[in-house]
Design a protein around this motif. Structure first.
Motif, PDB file in Angstrom:
ATOM      1  N   VAL A 225      49.696  44.937 -33.424  1.00  0.00           N
ATOM      2  CA  VAL A 225      50.680  44.345 -34.788  1.00  0.00           C
ATOM      3  C   VAL A 225      50.557  43.026 -34.948  1.00  0.00           C
ATOM      4  O   VAL A 225      50.568  42.628 -36.249  1.00  0.00           O
ATOM      5  N   ALA A 226      50.888  42.068 -33.946  1.00  0.00           N
ATOM      6  CA  ALA A 226      51.058  40.559 -34.314  1.00  0.00           C
ATOM      7  C   ALA A 226      49.533  40.172 -34.816  1.00  0.00           C
ATOM      8  O   ALA A 226      49.621  39.260 -35.515  1.00  0.00           O
ATOM      9  N   ASN A 227      48.388  40.692 -34.371  1.00  0.00           N
ATOM     10  CA  ASN A 227      47.062  40.259 -34.622  1.00  0.00           C
ATOM     11  C   ASN A 227      46.282  40.831 -35.798  1.00  0.00           C
ATOM     12  O   ASN A 227      45.308  40.819 -36.064  1.00  0.00           O
ATOM     13  N   SER A 228      47.117  42.056 -36.381  1.00  0.00           N
ATOM     14  CA  SER A 228      46.864  42.848 -37.565  1.00  0.00           C
ATOM     15  C   SER A 228      45.153  43.574 -37.060  1.00  0.00           C
ATOM     16  O   SER A 228      44.456  43.645 -37.850  1.00  0.00           O
ATOM     17  N   ASP A 229      45.491  43.993 -35.695  1.00  0.00           N
ATOM     18  CA  ASP A 229      44.427  44.785 -35.317  1.00  0.00           C
ATOM     19  C   ASP A 229      44.754  46.236 -35.361  1.00  0.00           C
ATOM     20  O   ASP A 229      45.601  46.670 -34.673  1.00  0.00           O
ATOM     21  N   PHE A 230      44.115  46.961 -36.278  1.00  0.00           N
ATOM     22  CA  PHE A 230      44.329  48.291 -36.622  1.00  0.00           C
ATOM     23  C   PHE A 230      43.279  49.273 -36.084  1.00  0.00           C
ATOM     24  O   PHE A 230      43.382  50.508 -36.675  1.00  0.00           O
TER      25      PHE A 230
END
Length: 298
Positions: A225-230
């Motif tokens: 979530v923190a790294n916008s890894d979806f």
């Protein structure tokens, strides 16, 4: 050693079939869409990839299934080329899909009329648990069939629970999905609050994971979530399916407000673009970010 079949080699099924084969079991595996990444993962683990359900199950003692929704399970088990058409009498079907108690009892009844046992065995732990063989497996159905299959389940999962008669595994899994969906709400809102206060989200993950707020979601998905890894471990379209099953169990006049909120947020992301529905559940954060953009236009 029992011969096994594995039908459905998606994000989780490919790893599960691979772990089963690595453990020394004779595994014939099939996927509806050939040449998917999960097929390659299963093959690299030693599973024998075949081109039809019939070829996979014709000599199998245990038939594992891991597909998407109720129609998929019905097609694989009851369809014109389904398991019930060619499985040998006495075989045990173990369905790892999440399809709800009602569908399980209906499918199990038809399987039993063909002298086949049917265990509902939904799983939790995402692609990480599937890869590492640390899944939680919740099983409903005949106790004797469960005991027969338990050694195989232990090759794919770390926590194996017998939950009761047919449909009980599904009932527990739906409770699990309520918790998972609401954990994601809490995780996203904590990350946003950290950012608003100028706190590094990584610090929040490190500190809060050690206390009463710790959770699987925070530990495994917080950094994503923190790294916008979806990238998907468990897709939004699948949690939306599971929450639909939760709604089907509950009386319409007595809904769960937390589930309604989570369902709404996941749906927002699924409708944002063509990728939304296939992103991981941690992409729920996009619903909050989209709302922030709309409320604070440049």
């Amino acid at each position: 050693m029992m011969k096994t079949a594995f039908l459905g080699l998606g994000v989780m099924g490919g790893y599960m079939a691979a772990n089963l084969a690595k453990s020394g079991y004779d595994v014939k595996a099939w996927n509806r869409t050939p040449n998917r990444p999960g097929t390659q993962i299963a093959a690299s683990g030693g599973a024998n990839i075949v081109s039809s359900i019939n070829e996979a199950i014709e000599s199998a003692d245990i038939i594992c299934i891991c597909v998407g929704d109720v129609p998929d399970v019905e097609e694989v088990v009851l369809g014109k080329n389904g398991v019930v058409r060619s499985a040998k009498p006495g075989a045990i079907i173990v369905d790892f899909s999440t399809i709800g108690p009602e569908a399980v009892r209906r499918i199990a009844s038809q399987a039993q009329s063909r002298q086949l046992s049917f265990l509902d065995a939904p799983i939790s732990g995402g692609d990480i648990g599937a890869k590492n063989g640390t899944l939680t497996i919740m099983v409903g159905g005949d106790r004797e069939a469960f005991e027969t299959c338990k050694p195989i389940l232990e090759m794919m999962g770390k926590q194996i629970f017998y939950c009761g008669p047919s449909g009980s595994g599904q009932a527990v899994k739906l409770c699990n999905q309520v918790l998972c969906s609401l954990h994601m709400v809490g995780l996203c809102e904590a990350m946003l609050l950290a950012k608003r206060q100028g706190i590094d989200p990584q610090l929040v993950i490190e500190v809060c994971s050690t206390g009463a707020a710790g959770s699987w979601a925070l530990t495994n998905l917080g950094e994503k979530v923190a790294n916008s890894d979806f990238a998907p471990g468990f897709m939004i379209k699948h949690i939306l399916k599971d929450l639909r099953l939760v709604h089907e169990v509950l009386p319409s006049e007595n809904p769960l407000p937390g589930v309604q909120l989570a369902d709404e947020l996941f749906k927002i992301v699924s409708h944002l673009d063509t990728e939304g529905a296939s992103q991981g559940t941690q992409a729920m954060i996009r619903a909050y970010l989209e709302s922030a953009v709309e409320n604070n236009p440049q």
